[in-house]
Write a protein that holds these residues in place. Structure first.
Motif, PDB file in Angstrom:
ATOM      1  N   UNK A 107       8.199 -11.689  31.162  1.00  0.00           N
ATOM      2  CA  UNK A 107       9.100 -12.646  30.515  1.00  0.00           C
ATOM      3  C   UNK A 107       8.751 -14.089  30.869  1.00  0.00           C
ATOM      4  N   UNK A 108       8.503 -14.356  32.139  1.00  0.00           N
ATOM      5  CA  UNK A 108       8.231 -15.741  32.534  1.00  0.00           C
ATOM      6  C   UNK A 108       6.847 -16.206  32.091  1.00  0.00           C
ATOM      7  N   UNK A 109       5.845 -15.381  32.284  1.00  0.00           N
ATOM      8  CA  UNK A 109       4.495 -15.806  31.918  1.00  0.00           C
ATOM      9  C   UNK A 109       4.317 -15.884  30.409  1.00  0.00           C
ATOM     10  N   UNK A 110       4.931 -14.981  29.684  1.00  0.00           N
ATOM     11  CA  UNK A 110       4.828 -15.028  28.229  1.00  0.00           C
ATOM     12  C   UNK A 110       5.591 -16.224  27.687  1.00  0.00           C
ATOM     13  N   UNK A 111       6.765 -16.499  28.228  1.00  0.00           N
ATOM     14  CA  UNK A 111       7.506 -17.694  27.795  1.00  0.00           C
ATOM     15  C   UNK A 111       6.669 -18.940  28.042  1.00  0.00           C
ATOM     16  N   UNK A 112       5.999 -19.002  29.177  1.00  0.00           N
ATOM     17  CA  UNK A 112       5.156 -20.157  29.466  1.00  0.00           C
ATOM     18  C   UNK A 112       4.023 -20.265  28.452  1.00  0.00           C
ATOM     19  N   UNK A 113       3.370 -19.161  28.147  1.00  0.00           N
ATOM     20  CA  UNK A 113       2.272 -19.195  27.180  1.00  0.00           C
ATOM     21  C   UNK A 113       2.764 -19.567  25.780  1.00  0.00           C
ATOM     22  N   UNK A 114       3.933 -19.068  25.407  1.00  0.00           N
ATOM     23  CA  UNK A 114       4.505 -19.443  24.114  1.00  0.00           C
ATOM     24  C   UNK A 114       4.759 -20.941  24.057  1.00  0.00           C
ATOM     25  N   UNK A 115       5.338 -21.469  25.126  1.00  0.00           N
ATOM     26  CA  UNK A 115       5.642 -22.907  25.171  1.00  0.00           C
ATOM     27  C   UNK A 115       4.362 -23.740  25.182  1.00  0.00           C
ATOM     28  N   UNK A 120      -0.141 -29.221  27.342  1.00  0.00           N
ATOM     29  CA  UNK A 120       1.206 -29.421  27.870  1.00  0.00           C
ATOM     30  C   UNK A 120       1.460 -28.435  28.993  1.00  0.00           C
ATOM     31  N   UNK A 121       2.507 -28.699  29.736  1.00  0.00           N
ATOM     32  CA  UNK A 121       2.943 -27.728  30.732  1.00  0.00           C
ATOM     33  C   UNK A 121       2.489 -28.091  32.122  1.00  0.00           C
ATOM     34  N   UNK A 122       2.764 -27.237  33.043  1.00  0.00           N
ATOM     35  CA  UNK A 122       2.404 -27.479  34.431  1.00  0.00           C
ATOM     36  C   UNK A 122       2.210 -26.175  35.135  1.00  0.00           C
ATOM     37  N   UNK A 123       2.411 -26.185  36.429  1.00  0.00           N
ATOM     38  CA  UNK A 123       2.222 -24.984  37.233  1.00  0.00           C
ATOM     39  C   UNK A 123       3.589 -24.362  37.492  1.00  0.00           C
ATOM     40  N   UNK A 124       3.976 -23.473  36.604  1.00  0.00           N
ATOM     41  CA  UNK A 124       5.257 -22.792  36.720  1.00  0.00           C
ATOM     42  C   UNK A 124       5.052 -21.401  37.288  1.00  0.00           C
ATOM     43  N   UNK A 125       6.093 -20.849  37.787  1.00  0.00           N
ATOM     44  CA  UNK A 125       6.135 -19.452  38.190  1.00  0.00           C
ATOM     45  C   UNK A 125       5.160 -19.127  39.313  1.00  0.00           C
ATOM     46  N   UNK A 147      18.350 -13.596  21.808  1.00  0.00           N
ATOM     47  CA  UNK A 147      19.040 -13.701  23.092  1.00  0.00           C
ATOM     48  C   UNK A 147      18.399 -12.880  24.188  1.00  0.00           C
ATOM     49  N   UNK A 148      17.089 -12.692  24.115  1.00  0.00           N
ATOM     50  CA  UNK A 148      16.396 -11.919  25.146  1.00  0.00           C
ATOM     51  C   UNK A 148      16.267 -12.752  26.425  1.00  0.00           C
ATOM     52  N   UNK A 149      15.916 -12.083  27.499  1.00  0.00           N
ATOM     53  CA  UNK A 149      15.680 -12.796  28.750  1.00  0.00           C
ATOM     54  C   UNK A 149      14.547 -13.797  28.550  1.00  0.00           C
ATOM     55  N   UNK A 150      13.470 -13.351  27.907  1.00  0.00           N
ATOM     56  CA  UNK A 150      12.364 -14.263  27.636  1.00  0.00           C
ATOM     57  C   UNK A 150      12.837 -15.454  26.808  1.00  0.00           C
ATOM     58  N   UNK A 151      13.651 -15.200  25.822  1.00  0.00           N
ATOM     59  CA  UNK A 151      14.191 -16.275  24.997  1.00  0.00           C
ATOM     60  C   UNK A 151      15.031 -17.257  25.783  1.00  0.00           C
ATOM     61  N   UNK A 152      15.679 -16.783  26.842  1.00  0.00           N
ATOM     62  CA  UNK A 152      16.491 -17.686  27.669  1.00  0.00           C
ATOM     63  C   UNK A 152      15.623 -18.640  28.480  1.00  0.00           C
ATOM     64  N   UNK A 153      14.355 -18.329  28.598  1.00  0.00           N
ATOM     65  CA  UNK A 153      13.421 -19.196  29.314  1.00  0.00           C
ATOM     66  C   UNK A 153      12.794 -20.255  28.411  1.00  0.00           C
ATOM     67  N   UNK A 154      13.136 -20.226  27.127  1.00  0.00           N
ATOM     68  CA  UNK A 154      12.570 -21.158  26.153  1.00  0.00           C
ATOM     69  C   UNK A 154      13.636 -22.063  25.583  1.00  0.00           C
ATOM     70  N   UNK A 155      13.234 -23.265  25.207  1.00  0.00           N
ATOM     71  CA  UNK A 155      14.109 -24.169  24.465  1.00  0.00           C
ATOM     72  C   UNK A 155      13.291 -24.792  23.341  1.00  0.00           C
ATOM     73  N   UNK A 156      13.962 -25.048  22.225  1.00  0.00           N
ATOM     74  CA  UNK A 156      13.290 -25.709  21.109  1.00  0.00           C
ATOM     75  C   UNK A 156      13.350 -27.217  21.311  1.00  0.00           C
ATOM     76  N   UNK A 157      12.248 -27.873  21.001  1.00  0.00           N
ATOM     77  CA  UNK A 157      12.125 -29.311  21.134  1.00  0.00           C
ATOM     78  C   UNK A 157      11.513 -29.873  19.847  1.00  0.00           C
ATOM     79  N   UNK A 158      11.591 -31.164  19.678  1.00  0.00           N
ATOM     80  CA  UNK A 158      10.953 -31.814  18.533  1.00  0.00           C
ATOM     81  C   UNK A 158       9.447 -31.787  18.728  1.00  0.00           C
TER      82      UNK A 158
END
Length: 144
Positions: free
Chosen positions: A47-55, A12-17, A132-143
């Motif tokens: 924050x951005x790269x880790x959020x991407x890796x988490x997602x 999943x994912x794409x070329x972010x950041x 409510x961290x900055x990194x957390x603001x870059x993430x959303x929960x999905x099904x």
């Protein structure tokens, strides 16, 4: 290798950041007098790269693209205001590899992600959202 680097990305994912990452990868290559990378820049990279890796590693998390795009633009604008150039030839920053690795290691240690399972990665992402961290603001929960 330790840190977020252990988190395996799925398809999943794409070329972010791209702009932020490109600036990170060339930090320290300029010929002019270089300054240390600002903390706000290093934090934004982590924050951005880790959020991407988490997602990428968790089927129930995704990246909040509008939020990341806005934040990335804000950081780049602030860097330019502070006299850094965001070009491939020169940034005006010293090499930030050690500072970035230290931040990655701190995140991995915080959540025990040295050899992470998908469940541990998802739990870390959800914790960032709930805190409510900055990194957390870059993430959303999905099904999933």
């Amino acid at each position: 290798m330790t840190g977020v680097r252990h988190i395996k990305a799925n398809r999943r994912g794409g070329k972010l950041f791209a702009a932020l990452i490109a600036a990170c990868c060339v930090a320290g290559t300029g010929q002019a007098a270089e300054r240390p990378a600002p903390d706000y820049y290093l934090d934004a990279l982590i924050d951005t790269t880790t959020a991407q890796q988490l997602a990428l590693s968790c089927p129930t998390l995704s990246v909040n693209l509008p939020r990341v795009a806005q934040a990335t633009g804000d950081v780049i604008a602030r860097l330019e205001e502070d006299g850094f150039t965001m070009t491939a030839e020169q940034t005006g920053m010293e090499d930030a590899t050690d500072a970035l690795a230290s931040r990655q290691d701190a995140f991995v240690t915080k959540y025990g992600l040295q050899n992470p399972s998908a469940d541990a990665v998802c739990a870390a992402g959800r914790a960032e959202i709930q805190e409510g961290t900055v990194m957390g603001s870059y993430l959303i929960e999905v099904s999933g």
